[in-house]
Design a protein around this motif. Structure first.
Motif, PDB file in Angstrom:
ATOM      1  N   ILE A  26      43.647  16.352  60.127  1.00  0.00           N
ATOM      2  CA  ILE A  26      44.560  15.618  61.007  1.00  0.00           C
ATOM      3  C   ILE A  26      45.076  14.366  60.297  1.00  0.00           C
ATOM      4  CG2 ILE A  26      44.722  14.281  63.138  1.00  0.00           C
ATOM      5  CD1 ILE A  26      42.679  16.218  64.367  1.00  0.00           C
ATOM      6  N   ALA A  27      44.168  13.630  59.665  1.00  0.00           N
ATOM      7  CA  ALA A  27      44.560  12.395  58.974  1.00  0.00           C
ATOM      8  C   ALA A  27      45.482  12.688  57.797  1.00  0.00           C
ATOM      9  CB  ALA A  27      43.309  11.655  58.502  1.00  0.00           C
ATOM     10  N   LEU A  28      45.167  13.724  57.027  1.00  0.00           N
ATOM     11  CA  LEU A  28      45.963  14.046  55.841  1.00  0.00           C
ATOM     12  C   LEU A  28      47.385  14.434  56.217  1.00  0.00           C
ATOM     13  CD1 LEU A  28      46.178  14.551  52.807  1.00  0.00           C
ATOM     14  CD2 LEU A  28      45.226  16.834  53.177  1.00  0.00           C
ATOM     15  N   SER A  29      47.546  15.325  57.186  1.00  0.00           N
ATOM     16  CA  SER A  29      48.895  15.757  57.567  1.00  0.00           C
ATOM     17  C   SER A  29      49.675  14.629  58.233  1.00  0.00           C
ATOM     18  CB  SER A  29      48.815  16.976  58.496  1.00  0.00           C
ATOM     19  OG  SER A  29      48.010  16.702  59.630  1.00  0.00           O
ATOM     20  N   LEU A  79      50.145   2.380  49.940  1.00  0.00           N
ATOM     21  CA  LEU A  79      49.172   2.709  50.982  1.00  0.00           C
ATOM     22  C   LEU A  79      49.210   4.194  51.298  1.00  0.00           C
ATOM     23  CD1 LEU A  79      47.102   1.893  53.134  1.00  0.00           C
ATOM     24  CD2 LEU A  79      49.023   1.414  54.678  1.00  0.00           C
ATOM     25  N   GLN A  80      50.415   4.748  51.444  1.00  0.00           N
ATOM     26  CA  GLN A  80      50.533   6.187  51.713  1.00  0.00           C
ATOM     27  C   GLN A  80      49.930   6.990  50.566  1.00  0.00           C
ATOM     28  OE1 GLN A  80      54.265   8.374  51.275  1.00  0.00           O
ATOM     29  NE2 GLN A  80      54.033   9.177  53.355  1.00  0.00           N
ATOM     30  N   MET A  81      50.234   6.605  49.337  1.00  0.00           N
ATOM     31  CA  MET A  81      49.671   7.301  48.182  1.00  0.00           C
ATOM     32  C   MET A  81      48.152   7.262  48.204  1.00  0.00           C
ATOM     33  SD  MET A  81      49.915   6.327  44.162  1.00  0.00           S
ATOM     34  CE  MET A  81      48.202   5.836  43.929  1.00  0.00           C
ATOM     35  N   GLN A 116      42.696  13.901  50.348  1.00  0.00           N
ATOM     36  CA  GLN A 116      42.569  15.115  49.543  1.00  0.00           C
ATOM     37  C   GLN A 116      41.191  15.187  48.903  1.00  0.00           C
ATOM     38  OE1 GLN A 116      46.058  14.305  47.058  1.00  0.00           O
ATOM     39  NE2 GLN A 116      46.877  16.293  47.626  1.00  0.00           N
ATOM     40  N   ALA A 117      40.750  14.077  48.318  1.00  0.00           N
ATOM     41  CA  ALA A 117      39.441  14.035  47.675  1.00  0.00           C
ATOM     42  C   ALA A 117      38.324  14.224  48.698  1.00  0.00           C
ATOM     43  CB  ALA A 117      39.263  12.703  46.938  1.00  0.00           C
TER      44      ALA A 117
END
Length: 316
Positions: free
Chosen positions: A73-76, A101-103, A110-111
């Motif tokens: 949820i957080a990643l998308s 910040l987005q990067m 992802q990690a």
């Protein structure tokens, strides 16, 4: 502010192109992306809700699944709202701090997801290869330590890449990012300074996370398959194998997309840019979209609970 050589000194705002070469149709591309995002949020939220209310699902396998759902949820959510702003509302500008910040959030999640998948593989390894010790090994304290560990590993590896960009880059050749979100290599390519340190560190992070995790995930499942095929009863073999099918599907979709995206972005100079960007977008959107579907279909407890909730709503 322009420097003497035409570079931009410390820009405050960057511009995201979206999908280079497909600008004229990217508003249509945004529709399936939005659908995938909505399904990902609803599906993963439903999994979190079911695991929370069902006491029988408060076991290590389902706790790891809840961690995976929360990460998805957080990643998308890190990528899609801004991406749709570019595609639909012609809002490509982003401040450099918001971009970093987005990067940082994207690569950290992802990690974290890769670390959770590794923990899930180890859980299945112990559950199948050493079932009598599973409850002892995967104690509540170990689950907490694993959750904290995968999160800290992500932060420890990703934060230096942010500092290397923030502190080393003062002059930018351009402020236009040829990408639909703030990705590490896309930002590094903007710099007018020497970027070799940043590129080397990016490779180090990628191989430290994906390389390490995929090796141990693969070794775990090789050992699991050996153990399963040695079981004397056919029913026991099928039951053990069925518990792993959903995990294997999730591992394959995550790591295959990760490696396709990684290698085409860094070594596929002959591949059109829009292919790079589409693969990167799919890598971030497809796993959160498919994971709840895979687990909903293949996990009996979750499937039965969803059907029960659906039938209850139909009666009411």
């Amino acid at each position: 502010m322009l420097a003497a050589n035409g570079s931009v000194f410390m820009p405050s705002v960057l511009t995201l192109v979206g999908i280079p070469g497909l600008e004229s149709i990217q508003h249509w591309i945004g529709i399936p992306f939005c659908v995938m995002y909505v399904i990902a949020v609803i599906g993963n939220s439903l999994i979190l809700f079911i695991i929370k209310i069902e006491n029988s699902l408060h076991s290590p396998m389902y706790i790891f699944l809840a961690m995976l759902a929360a990460t998805d949820i957080a990643l998308s959510t890190c990528i899609l709202p801004k991406m749709l702003g570019i595609f639909w509302f012609h809002s490509p500008e982003i401040s450099i701090d918001a971009c970093l910040l987005q990067m940082g959030l994207i690569h950290s999640f992802q990690a974290t997801e890769s670390g959770v998948l590794l923990a899930m593989a180890l859980d299945r390894y112990v559950a199948i290869c050493n079932p009598l010790r599973h409850a002892t090994i995967f104690s509540q304290q170990l689950l907490i330590n694993l959750g904290v560990g995968v999160t800290l590993r992500a932060l420890i590896l990703i934060v230096p890449s942010l500092l290397l960009i923030k502190c080393r880059f003062k002059h930018y050749r351009t402020t236009v990012i040829f990408h639909s979100y703030c990705e590490h290599m896309a930002i590094v390519k903007l710099a007018a300074e020497d970027t070799r340190v940043n590129k080397i560190y990016g490779l180090f992070v990628a191989f430290s996370i994906l390389g390490f995790d995929i090796v141990f995930v693969t070794l775990s499942y090789i050992r699991i398959f050996i153990t399963v095929f040695q079981l004397p009863q056919k029913e026991a073999r099928l039951k053990a194998f069925n518990t792993c099918i959903a995990h294997i599907c999730v591992f394959l979709q995550f790591y295959l997309l990760a490696f396709f995206s990684f290698f085409t972005h860094r070594f596929g100079s002959h591949i059109p840019p829009y292919v790079h960007i589409l693969l990167s977008n799919l890598y971030l959107l497809v796993p959160p979209f498919l994971n709840p579907i895979v687990y909903g279909v293949k996990t009996k407890q979750i499937r039965e609970r969803v059907l029960k909730m659906f039938l209850s709503s139909q009666r009411s």
